[in-house]
Design a protein around this motif. Structure first.
Motif, PDB file in Angstrom:
ATOM      1  N   GLY A  13      46.755  39.352  47.770  1.00  0.00           N
ATOM      2  CA  GLY A  13      46.186  38.155  47.171  1.00  0.00           C
ATOM      3  C   GLY A  13      44.781  38.312  46.616  1.00  0.00           C
ATOM      4  O   GLY A  13      44.130  37.322  46.278  1.00  0.00           O
ATOM      5  N   VAL A  14      44.293  39.547  46.537  1.00  0.00           N
ATOM      6  CA  VAL A  14      42.933  39.748  46.021  1.00  0.00           C
ATOM      7  C   VAL A  14      42.926  39.937  44.489  1.00  0.00           C
ATOM      8  O   VAL A  14      41.880  40.100  43.883  1.00  0.00           O
ATOM      9  CB  VAL A  14      42.222  40.956  46.689  1.00  0.00           C
ATOM     10  N   GLY A  15      44.119  39.911  43.900  1.00  0.00           N
ATOM     11  CA  GLY A  15      44.200  40.033  42.447  1.00  0.00           C
ATOM     12  C   GLY A  15      44.413  41.456  41.972  1.00  0.00           C
ATOM     13  O   GLY A  15      44.189  41.780  40.803  1.00  0.00           O
ATOM     14  N   LYS A  16      44.897  42.298  42.873  1.00  0.00           N
ATOM     15  CA  LYS A  16      45.093  43.717  42.532  1.00  0.00           C
ATOM     16  C   LYS A  16      46.041  43.880  41.336  1.00  0.00           C
ATOM     17  O   LYS A  16      45.716  44.547  40.362  1.00  0.00           O
ATOM     18  CB  LYS A  16      45.637  44.468  43.763  1.00  0.00           C
ATOM     19  N   THR A  17      47.210  43.249  41.441  1.00  0.00           N
ATOM     20  CA  THR A  17      48.211  43.418  40.385  1.00  0.00           C
ATOM     21  C   THR A  17      47.709  42.856  39.051  1.00  0.00           C
ATOM     22  O   THR A  17      47.885  43.473  37.997  1.00  0.00           O
ATOM     23  CB  THR A  17      49.520  42.736  40.813  1.00  0.00           C
ATOM     24  N   MET A  18      47.052  41.715  39.129  1.00  0.00           N
ATOM     25  CA  MET A  18      46.491  41.105  37.923  1.00  0.00           C
ATOM     26  C   MET A  18      45.470  42.047  37.279  1.00  0.00           C
ATOM     27  O   MET A  18      45.440  42.222  36.064  1.00  0.00           O
ATOM     28  CB  MET A  18      45.831  39.789  38.337  1.00  0.00           C
ATOM     29  N   ASN A 226      36.745  41.801  42.648  1.00  0.00           N
ATOM     30  CA  ASN A 226      37.405  40.789  41.812  1.00  0.00           C
ATOM     31  C   ASN A 226      37.093  39.397  42.360  1.00  0.00           C
ATOM     32  O   ASN A 226      36.747  39.244  43.524  1.00  0.00           O
ATOM     33  CB  ASN A 226      38.920  41.050  41.806  1.00  0.00           C
ATOM     34  N   PRO A 259      34.738  38.463  37.317  1.00  0.00           N
ATOM     35  CA  PRO A 259      34.453  37.111  37.798  1.00  0.00           C
ATOM     36  C   PRO A 259      35.709  36.313  38.137  1.00  0.00           C
ATOM     37  O   PRO A 259      36.790  36.595  37.615  1.00  0.00           O
ATOM     38  CB  PRO A 259      33.726  36.475  36.607  1.00  0.00           C
ATOM     39  N   ASP A 261      37.993  33.297  37.603  1.00  0.00           N
ATOM     40  CA  ASP A 261      38.232  32.473  36.423  1.00  0.00           C
ATOM     41  C   ASP A 261      39.617  31.835  36.607  1.00  0.00           C
ATOM     42  O   ASP A 261      40.629  32.534  36.621  1.00  0.00           O
ATOM     43  CB  ASP A 261      38.199  33.389  35.187  1.00  0.00           C
TER      44      ASP A 261
HETATM   45  N1  LIG Z   1      39.578  37.046  38.623  1.00  0.00           N
HETATM   46  C1  LIG Z   1      40.446  36.106  38.989  1.00  0.00           C
HETATM   47  N2  LIG Z   1      40.133  34.798  38.927  1.00  0.00           N
HETATM   48  C2  LIG Z   1      41.015  33.864  39.313  1.00  0.00           C
HETATM   49  N3  LIG Z   1      42.238  34.114  39.824  1.00  0.00           N
HETATM   50  C3  LIG Z   1      42.610  35.389  39.919  1.00  0.00           C
HETATM   51  C4  LIG Z   1      41.756  36.467  39.526  1.00  0.00           C
HETATM   52  N4  LIG Z   1      42.394  37.620  39.756  1.00  0.00           N
HETATM   53  C5  LIG Z   1      43.608  37.306  40.272  1.00  0.00           C
HETATM   54  N5  LIG Z   1      43.750  35.970  40.364  1.00  0.00           N
HETATM   55  C6  LIG Z   1      44.908  35.235  40.898  1.00  0.00           C
HETATM   56  O1  LIG Z   1      45.055  35.558  42.287  1.00  0.00           O
HETATM   57  C7  LIG Z   1      46.433  35.511  42.644  1.00  0.00           C
HETATM   58  C8  LIG Z   1      46.825  36.810  43.320  1.00  0.00           C
HETATM   59  O2  LIG Z   1      46.797  37.845  42.361  1.00  0.00           O
HETATM   60  P1  LIG Z   1      47.680  39.149  42.489  1.00  0.00           P
HETATM   61  O3  LIG Z   1      47.280  40.026  41.375  1.00  0.00           O
HETATM   62  O4  LIG Z   1      49.118  38.832  42.622  1.00  0.00           O
HETATM   63  O5  LIG Z   1      47.114  39.702  43.878  1.00  0.00           O
HETATM   64  P2  LIG Z   1      47.562  40.964  44.737  1.00  0.00           P
HETATM   65  O6  LIG Z   1      48.285  41.908  43.847  1.00  0.00           O
HETATM   66  O7  LIG Z   1      46.282  41.512  45.258  1.00  0.00           O
HETATM   67  O8  LIG Z   1      48.415  40.430  45.852  1.00  0.00           O
HETATM   68  C9  LIG Z   1      47.213  35.266  41.357  1.00  0.00           C
HETATM   69  O9  LIG Z   1      47.517  33.891  41.271  1.00  0.00           O
HETATM   70  C10 LIG Z   1      46.223  35.654  40.284  1.00  0.00           C
HETATM   71  O10 LIG Z   1      46.463  34.980  39.084  1.00  0.00           O
END
Ligand SMILES: Nc1ncnc2c1ncn2[C@@H]1O[C@H](COP(=O)(O)OP(=O)(O)O)[C@@H](O)[C@H]1O
Ligand SMILES: [Mg+2]
Length: 322
Positions: A13-18, A226, A259, A261
């Motif tokens: 949930g830290v946004g790794k995949t994103m 992130n 940041p 967002d």
């Molecule tokens: N910089 C950011 N600002 C706001 N939301 C973000 C950001 N990066 C990721 N997210 C959101 O956080 C959630 C988890 O992202 P995800 O990439 O699935 O995490 P992980 O792979 O670490 O489990 C998603 O809803 C994604 O859209």
């Protein structure tokens, strides 16, 4: 030269995949051929972040031998020079991957042809995740500034360093025993440094101490922060870096700041990757800076220690100039 970058995180949930999806796009836009590999088996969703429907064979088919080569799984994306190997959401994670499958997978990952191969690893510190992380000595870790994420990034790094050292010595060796004893004897209230472990190994044999020292010095993971909100996040980041250098005795650096967002999450619903949709957003700018650092070779390929807050100050400065 090919760069393989496994990308991990202590917690989900830290946004790794994103970050991986958008980083891949930024690298491709910078003229680098890039293959994104979804190894977060069990919760694969890289395709979603790329805006691709999940209807192609992926790593799961490879593991269950319905597909004999990794290369056959490579898909083009709508972004020129960006390719993708899907994961498998039906598999129970990489945790139970048989040894030989893991070996074969690592070998074939190494044979893929591209400038960059970014590997999305499952969250957490299971052995298999760490072994994939250790394919490279300069893997990336994504964290947020939240205390829980920072702490789990530290635990991840600690497990990785432990495994790195442990793997450096033959099975049943005295060195492995020393390493195991060291990590399984927590001393209350004191922060044990791996430097002390090196000293213990040196007492046993100076060659082994030297070998361990070399392993630590050539392990150079880099951190992406992130969902940052404020400049205070930089000091949180600096703490993680400093404690890793001190206790884990490894060089470590911050390489990106992205940041928070709210529109980043919305890109999942529109199926348009965020930096394609909003190329001028601070998130996209942060991604381009990260790309520059990864491509320009401004980071040392042979690890070195940075003095004081050099890496963090540099990032702060660059973000201000944008
Ligand atoms: N910089 C950011 N600002 C706001 N939301 C973000 C950001 N990066 C990721 N997210 C959101 O956080 C959630 C988890 O992202 P995800 O990439 O699935 O995490 P992980 O792979 O670490 O489990 C998603 O809803 C994604 O859209
Ligand atoms: Mg993920």
């Amino acid at each position: 030269m090919k760069t393989i970058l496994p990308i991990a995180s202590g917690k989900g949930g830290v946004g790794k995949t994103m970050c991986i999806a958008n980083l891949g796009i930024a690298l491709a836009q910078a003229g680098k051929t890039c293959i994104l590999v979804d190894l977060d088996l069990g919760s694969s969703n890289l395709h979603t972040c790329l805006g691709i429907k999940n209807r192609h064979p992926g790593i799961g088919n490879y593991i269950y031998k319905q597909e004999s080569s990794l290369e056959a799984l490579v898909l083009p994306t709508e972004v020129p020079q960006l390719y993708f190997i899907p994961g498998d959401s039906l598999l129970p994670g990489t945790a139970n991957l048989p040894y030989f499958t893991k070996k074969k997978l690592i070998r074939e990952l190494d044979q893929l042809v591209a400038d960059f191969i970014l590997i999305d690893l499952g969250a957490g510190s299971s052995y298999n995740v760490i072994d994939f992380f250790l394919i490279s000595n300069t893997g990336l870790i994504v964290t947020t500034p939240e205390t829980t994420a920072i702490l789990s990034s530290y635990s991840f790094l600690k497990s990785a360093v432990y495994r790195l050292l442990y793997r450096s010595f033959p099975s049943k060796s005295r060195e492995r025993e020393i390493i195991q004893d060291f990590v399984s004897t927590p001393i209350e209230g004191s922060s044990l440094s791996f430097q002390q472990l090196v000293a213990k190994l040196s007492e046993h044999s100076s060659d082994s101490g030297l070998k361990a020292e070399e392993q630590l010095q050539s392990f150079f993971p880099r951190i992406i922060l992130n969902m940052g909100n404020s400049s205070q996040d930089f000091s949180v980041a600096a703490k993680l870096r400093d404690i890793s250098r001190k206790n884990l005795a490894i060089p470590m650096e911050f390489i990106g700041f992205l940041p928070h967002d709210p529109a980043v999450s919305r890109s999942i619903f529109t199926r348009v990757p965020y930096i394609l949709d909003k190329p001028n957003s601070p998130f996209a700018q942060g991604m381009r800076l990260l790309t520059q650092k990864l491509t320009a070779g401004t980071f040392p390929s042979t690890p070195q220690l940075f003095e004081d807050d050099e890496d963090i100050q540099e990032l702060q400065q660059e973000l201000k100039q944008e």
